[in-house]
Design a protein around this motif. Structure first.
Motif, PDB file in Angstrom:
ATOM      1  N   SER A   1       0.809  -1.217   0.000  1.00 36.31           N
ATOM      2  CA  SER A   1       0.000   0.000   0.000  1.00 36.31           C
ATOM      3  C   SER A   1       0.842   1.267   0.000  1.00 36.31           C
ATOM      4  N   ASP A   2       2.104   1.176   0.437  1.00 36.36           N
ATOM      5  CA  ASP A   2       2.936   2.371   0.548  1.00 36.36           C
ATOM      6  C   ASP A   2       3.793   2.614  -0.696  1.00 36.36           C
ATOM      7  N   GLU A   3       3.580   1.837  -1.757  1.00 35.30           N
ATOM      8  CA  GLU A   3       4.357   2.029  -2.981  1.00 35.30           C
ATOM      9  C   GLU A   3       3.430   2.300  -4.152  1.00 35.30           C
ATOM     10  N   PRO A   4       3.723   3.314  -4.961  1.00 33.85           N
ATOM     11  CA  PRO A   4       2.903   3.579  -6.150  1.00 33.85           C
ATOM     12  C   PRO A   4       3.129   2.485  -7.186  1.00 33.85           C
ATOM     13  N   PRO A   5       2.200   2.321  -8.128  1.00 31.55           N
ATOM     14  CA  PRO A   5       2.356   1.272  -9.153  1.00 31.55           C
ATOM     15  C   PRO A   5       3.681   1.372  -9.911  1.00 31.55           C
ATOM     16  N   TYR A   6       4.055   2.573 -10.288  1.00 29.36           N
ATOM     17  CA  TYR A   6       5.303   2.764 -11.012  1.00 29.36           C
ATOM     18  C   TYR A   6       6.114   3.826 -10.284  1.00 29.36           C
ATOM     19  N   PRO A   7       7.036   3.393  -9.442  1.00 24.32           N
ATOM     20  CA  PRO A   7       7.771   4.331  -8.582  1.00 24.32           C
ATOM     21  C   PRO A   7       8.708   5.228  -9.377  1.00 24.32           C
ATOM     22  N   PRO A   8       9.253   6.270  -8.754  1.00 29.74           N
ATOM     23  CA  PRO A   8      10.197   7.153  -9.454  1.00 29.74           C
ATOM     24  C   PRO A   8      11.408   6.373  -9.958  1.00 29.74           C
ATOM     25  N   GLU A   9      12.091   6.968 -10.902  1.00 32.18           N
ATOM     26  CA  GLU A   9      13.271   6.341 -11.495  1.00 32.18           C
ATOM     27  C   GLU A   9      14.273   5.970 -10.402  1.00 32.18           C
ATOM     28  N   PRO A  10      14.655   4.684 -10.292  1.00 32.39           N
ATOM     29  CA  PRO A  10      15.605   4.299  -9.250  1.00 32.39           C
ATOM     30  C   PRO A  10      17.007   4.797  -9.567  1.00 32.39           C
ATOM     31  N   LYS A  11      17.775   5.006  -8.517  1.00 30.35           N
ATOM     32  CA  LYS A  11      19.165   5.426  -8.700  1.00 30.35           C
ATOM     33  C   LYS A  11      20.008   4.267  -9.216  1.00 30.35           C
ATOM     34  N   ALA A  12      21.084   4.604  -9.883  1.00 31.07           N
ATOM     35  CA  ALA A  12      21.988   3.577 -10.384  1.00 31.07           C
ATOM     36  C   ALA A  12      22.738   2.929  -9.229  1.00 31.07           C
ATOM     37  N   LEU A  13      23.174   1.710  -9.445  1.00 24.88           N
ATOM     38  CA  LEU A  13      23.951   1.005  -8.437  1.00 24.88           C
ATOM     39  C   LEU A  13      25.300   1.694  -8.224  1.00 24.88           C
ATOM     40  N   VAL A  14      25.820   1.573  -7.005  1.00 24.31           N
ATOM     41  CA  VAL A  14      27.180   2.044  -6.760  1.00 24.31           C
ATOM     42  C   VAL A  14      28.151   1.110  -7.477  1.00 24.31           C
ATOM     43  N   GLU A  15      29.321   1.627  -7.786  1.00 19.51           N
ATOM     44  CA  GLU A  15      30.254   0.905  -8.650  1.00 19.51           C
ATOM     45  C   GLU A  15      30.713  -0.420  -8.060  1.00 19.51           C
ATOM     46  N   ASP A  16      30.923  -0.495  -6.751  1.00 20.58           N
ATOM     47  CA  ASP A  16      31.452  -1.741  -6.203  1.00 20.58           C
ATOM     48  C   ASP A  16      30.408  -2.861  -6.236  1.00 20.58           C
ATOM     49  N   ILE A  17      29.135  -2.536  -5.988  1.00 19.76           N
ATOM     50  CA  ILE A  17      28.079  -3.547  -6.064  1.00 19.76           C
ATOM     51  C   ILE A  17      27.916  -4.020  -7.507  1.00 19.76           C
ATOM     52  N   GLN A  18      27.921  -3.083  -8.442  1.00 23.63           N
ATOM     53  CA  GLN A  18      27.831  -3.443  -9.863  1.00 23.63           C
ATOM     54  C   GLN A  18      28.990  -4.346 -10.271  1.00 23.63           C
TER      55      GLN A  18
ATOM     56  N   ALA B   1      18.447  -8.535  -2.167  1.00 25.59           N
ATOM     57  CA  ALA B   1      19.430  -7.526  -2.559  1.00 25.59           C
ATOM     58  C   ALA B   1      18.767  -6.390  -3.330  1.00 25.59           C
ATOM     59  N   ALA B   2      19.209  -5.166  -3.077  1.00 19.42           N
ATOM     60  CA  ALA B   2      18.714  -3.998  -3.804  1.00 19.42           C
ATOM     61  C   ALA B   2      19.644  -3.743  -4.985  1.00 19.42           C
ATOM     62  N   LEU B   3      19.192  -4.086  -6.177  1.00 21.20           N
ATOM     63  CA  LEU B   3      20.019  -3.999  -7.377  1.00 21.20           C
ATOM     64  C   LEU B   3      19.310  -3.242  -8.499  1.00 21.20           C
ATOM     65  N   PRO B   4      18.686  -2.103  -8.208  1.00 26.37           N
ATOM     66  CA  PRO B   4      17.994  -1.374  -9.283  1.00 26.37           C
ATOM     67  C   PRO B   4      18.989  -0.858 -10.316  1.00 26.37           C
ATOM     68  N   ARG B   5      18.556  -0.893 -11.577  1.00 25.71           N
ATOM     69  CA  ARG B   5      19.365  -0.429 -12.704  1.00 25.71           C
ATOM     70  C   ARG B   5      20.656  -1.242 -12.874  1.00 25.71           C
TER      71      ARG B   5
ATOM     72  N   ALA C   1      14.444  -9.659  -4.470  1.00 23.54           N
ATOM     73  CA  ALA C   1      15.429  -8.675  -4.907  1.00 23.54           C
ATOM     74  C   ALA C   1      14.755  -7.515  -5.633  1.00 23.54           C
ATOM     75  N   ASP C   2      15.337  -6.344  -5.521  1.00 25.64           N
ATOM     76  CA  ASP C   2      14.882  -5.156  -6.231  1.00 25.64           C
ATOM     77  C   ASP C   2      15.698  -5.049  -7.516  1.00 25.64           C
ATOM     78  N   LEU C   3      15.064  -5.381  -8.641  1.00 27.73           N
ATOM     79  CA  LEU C   3      15.732  -5.359  -9.950  1.00 27.73           C
ATOM     80  C   LEU C   3      15.003  -4.427 -10.912  1.00 27.73           C
ATOM     81  N   ARG C   4      14.441  -3.371 -10.384  1.00 25.19           N
ATOM     82  CA  ARG C   4      13.742  -2.421 -11.237  1.00 25.19           C
ATOM     83  C   ARG C   4      14.673  -1.852 -12.300  1.00 25.19           C
ATOM     84  N   ARG C   5      14.184  -1.882 -13.546  1.00 24.47           N
ATOM     85  CA  ARG C   5      14.895  -1.341 -14.700  1.00 24.47           C
ATOM     86  C   ARG C   5      16.281  -1.984 -14.896  1.00 24.47           C
TER      87      ARG C   5
END
Length: 325
Positions: free
Chosen positions: A134-151, A174-178, A200-204
């Motif tokens: 309920s606390d998340e919109p259907p299409y959330p704002p553009e996620p930030k890119a991963l930090v370089e070390d996680i990528q 794991a949070a891995l958006p973009r 896992a968060d794999l948005r976009r």
């Protein structure tokens, strides 16, 4: 040496030689002595070679262990450059030492989970699919890119040596958006098969052409993910969120999509769904909701569910004859 040249050589001399006299007997005994000495010399050489090989292996093992500990220490460094150096040093250890494959993989996965965790739930409660929160919109704002070390770690995992792994690489929650791990930048399809990516968060995420066979993606958030030509055979996407995901050319043979949300998914066809596992809770794109081929697949999956308790993946459903060209 006296024993070898004396009693042992005489004992090894044949009985016929014992009956000889003078020079003939001496020549026979000397021939035996030469053979025995050559045998002992060969054994000594082999023993020395074995000792040298063992010493080399122990030295090399010590060097690998030292490199492992040094790279591990670099992971905790304050600067990005040092952390990247540690990540790529661990990749070299994993390539060169099959014995350390599992340890390096677990260390890298632990780093990702500790530094980049998505929303998690209590172990005794079934997670909510992303589209039911309920606390998340259907299409959330553009996620930030991963930090370089996680990528970088995901890239290392995706090009790890193809060896038997007794335990799945654990990237639970794991949070891995973009994230990007597309086949264009790899010699072979990025190997993310057998990976545990539940919740896992794999948005976009850009996973075009990636090998995700048998991976666990239950409850994963894949909104807007690019999965074109991805290998998803026998992967588990139970109640995953695939809204606006691009699935053109993806292989969905045996893929579990029960309860998944495919609303507004792009590039997916009835032929692809005819190879997947779907149920009445699967939210289909509007253009496929009344498709006869999809309806036939739903019936086949329901029959398999009833017959095998959810453990049977039905064979691909053939195109209904009424739709045949």
């Amino acid at each position: 040496m006296l024993l070898v040249l004396g009693p042992l050589s005489w004992w090894l001399t044949t009985g016929e030689a014992h009956g000889l006299r003078g020079k003939e007997q001496a020549d026979a005994v000397n021939a035996v002595r030469q053979t025995v000495l050559l045998a002992f010399a060969g054994a000594a050489t082999l023993s020395g070679a074995a000792f040298t090989a063992r010493s080399f292996a122990l030295t090399r093992r010590g060097q690998v262990t030292e490199r492992f500990h040094k790279a591990t220490a670099q992971l905790g460094a304050s600067t990005l450059e040092e952390r990247l150096g540690g990540i790529y040093a661990l990749e070299q250890v994993m390539k060169e030492s099959p014995r350390d494959h599992a340890a390096v993989l677990e260390l890298l996965c632990t780093f990702v989970r500790a530094r980049s965790s998505a929303r998690t739930f209590a172990d005794d409660a079934e997670p909510e699919p992303p589209w039911q929160r309920s606390d998340e919109p259907p299409y959330p704002p553009e996620p930030k890119a991963l930090v370089e070390d996680i990528q970088a770690i995901i890239i290392v995992i995706a090009r790890r040596p193809d060896r038997p792994e007794h335990h799945r690489p654990m990237l639970l929650g794991a949070a891995l958006p973009r994230l990007w791990a597309r086949h264009h930048e790899f010699e072979h399809p990025p190997r993310l098969s057998w990976v545990y990516l539940t919740q896992a968060d794999l948005r976009r995420a850009d996973l075009r052409g990636a090998d995700l066979t048998t991976s666990m993606l239950n409850y994963a958030d894949l909104r807007g993910a690019m999965l074109g030509d991805a290998q998803l055979q026998n992967a588990h996407l139970y109640r995953a969120d695939l809204r606006k995901a691009v699935l053109e050319g993806a292989d969905l043979t045996g893929t579990t999509l029960s309860g998944a949300n495919l609303l507004d998914a792009e590039g997916i066809s009835a032929e692809q769904l005819a190879r997947a596992v779907i149920d009445t809770d699967t939210v289909l794109p509007a253009e496929l909701q009344d498709d006869p081929w999809v309806a036939a697949r739903l019936r086949a999956c329901a029959a398999a569910q009833e017959a095998g308790g959810g453990t049977i993946r039905p064979a691909p459903t053939l195109r209904p004859s009424a739709l045949a060209d």
